[in-house]
Write an enzyme that holds these catalytic residues in place. Structure first.
Site, PDB file in Angstrom:
ATOM      1  N   GLY A  20     -14.867   2.621   1.128  1.00 26.52           N
ATOM      2  CA  GLY A  20     -13.666   2.809   1.940  1.00 26.52           C
ATOM      3  C   GLY A  20     -13.551   4.182   2.583  1.00 26.52           C
ATOM      4  O   GLY A  20     -14.540   4.774   3.030  1.00 26.52           O
ATOM      5  N   TYR A 148       4.440   5.581   2.899  1.00 27.87           N
ATOM      6  CA  TYR A 148       5.619   5.171   2.118  1.00 27.87           C
ATOM      7  C   TYR A 148       5.793   6.004   0.841  1.00 27.87           C
ATOM      8  O   TYR A 148       6.629   5.694   0.001  1.00 27.87           O
ATOM      9  CB  TYR A 148       5.600   3.664   1.808  1.00 27.87           C
ATOM     10  CG  TYR A 148       4.383   3.159   1.053  1.00 27.87           C
ATOM     11  CD1 TYR A 148       4.241   3.381  -0.313  1.00 27.87           C
ATOM     12  CD2 TYR A 148       3.389   2.439   1.700  1.00 27.87           C
ATOM     13  CE1 TYR A 148       3.144   2.917  -1.012  1.00 27.87           C
ATOM     14  CE2 TYR A 148       2.278   1.967   1.026  1.00 27.87           C
ATOM     15  CZ  TYR A 148       2.159   2.206  -0.336  1.00 27.87           C
ATOM     16  OH  TYR A 148       1.067   1.755  -1.018  1.00 27.87           O
TER      17      TYR A 148
END
Ligand code: COA
Length: 284
Positions: A20, A148
């Site tokens: 990733g 967030y």
């Protein structure tokens, strides 16, 4: 935009470096001259990322390590020092996350994510930070959080991750002040949606949800790995010496468009949740 030797002479300890965004950052930092020490839970992806770095003439080594385990982190840091001498920078990138209705979570599910993200980041930061302080070396920490993570935001359906990342952000700002006198800088990056196999398989409930997210995105696209890797390289470099305790959002203004990356999961019908939960139970 960057000189090829921007990170030359740096030894960087990067968690979750096999896959990733961790992998993309590792490759980019190595390209810019850094020696990379990668840790993660699975040997194969770490080995492959290191081999790719070595193929283009960079320097890289790895060890398997679960960052939830403080003793394992200490051992990994000692191995990194053995390999490269003093470590100059830490990137807390390893993460765990999945979407779930919070009332269905087991305590162990909550602990798993918080253990990786919050405890793991603390373990690595403290293990390296205490060395930097004792040896008067100075240091640099970059924490990969999320949009967030902001205390006034959060996100539905990823509560363990939101709690853990908010904690990492609090650690970033707190230690930026506490450790400034030791010449240790701490910053964070808050990425919006960057496609990776790990995140997409856990966080995108369907192709349709992915298409809708893109359609709702102000730029109508997701992030590109090199965009995040370049920001990270800048924050780790000497060009950013006076940036300390900051969190840089890189999301193409997605979060301004509507706080709470996963709040739209409220649109998912009950039946879709039940199907996903049943499929997960079948696997385990
Ligand atoms: N919904 C609800 N609970 C879940 C879940 C899901 N999708 N996936 C895992 N869990 C629960 C498990 O049931 C278990 O709880 P239990 O023992 O009470 O049943 C707990 O989480 C731990 O799961 P397990 O798979 O044993 O732990 P692990 O340590 O191997 O894995 C995770 C950690 C759960 C975070 C796993 O998703 C992971 O390895 N993630 C790493 C990569 C990643 O998340 N990348 C995305 C980053 S954005």
């Amino acid at each position: 935009m960057f000189q090829h030797d921007l990170l030359k002479g740096r030894a960087i300890f990067l968690t979750g470096g096999g896959t990733g965004l961790g992998r993309s950052m590792a490759l980019r930092f190595a390209e810019l001259g850094a020696r990379m020490f990668l840790v993660g839970r699975r040997e194969q992806p770490l080995r492959e990322t290191c081999e790719e770095i070595l193929r283009f003439g960079g320097a890289a080594a790895f060890t398997t390590c679960d960052v939830r385990d403080y003793a394992a982190v200490e051992t990994a840091v000692a191995q990194a020092e053995q390999q490269f001498g003093a470590i100059n920078a830490l990137v807390n990138n390893a993460a765990g996350n999945f979407i779930a209705r919070t009332e269905k979570l087991s305590p162990n599910a909550f602990n798993s994510v918080v253990g990786i993200v919050l405890n793991g980041s603390f373990h690595c930061t403290q293990a390296l930070g205490k060395r930097w302080i004792a040896q008067k070396l100075g240091g640099n920490v970059l924490n990969i959080v999320t949009t967030y993570a902001a205390a006034n935001c959060g996100s539905a359906f990823v509560v363990p991750s939101a709690c853990a990342k908010a904690g990492v952000l609090a650690m970033t700002t707190s230690l930026a002040v506490e450790w400034a006198k030791y010449h240790i800088r701490l910053n964070a990056i808050a990425p919006g949606p960057f496609p990776t196999e790990g995140a997409w398989s856990r966080l995108m409930p369907s192709k349709q949800f992915e298409e809708d997210s893109k359609a709702k995105h102000p730029l109508k696209r997701f992030g590109r790995h090199e965009e995040l890797a370049n920001l990270a390289a800048f924050l780790l470099s000497d060009m950013a010496e006076y940036i300390n305790g900051e969190c840089v959002v890189i999301d193409g203004a997605q979060w301004l468009r509507g706080a709470g990356e996963f709040n739209d999961l409220m649109l998912l019908p009950e039946s879709a949740w039940e199907t996903m939960e049943a499929a997960r139970q079948k696997k385990s």
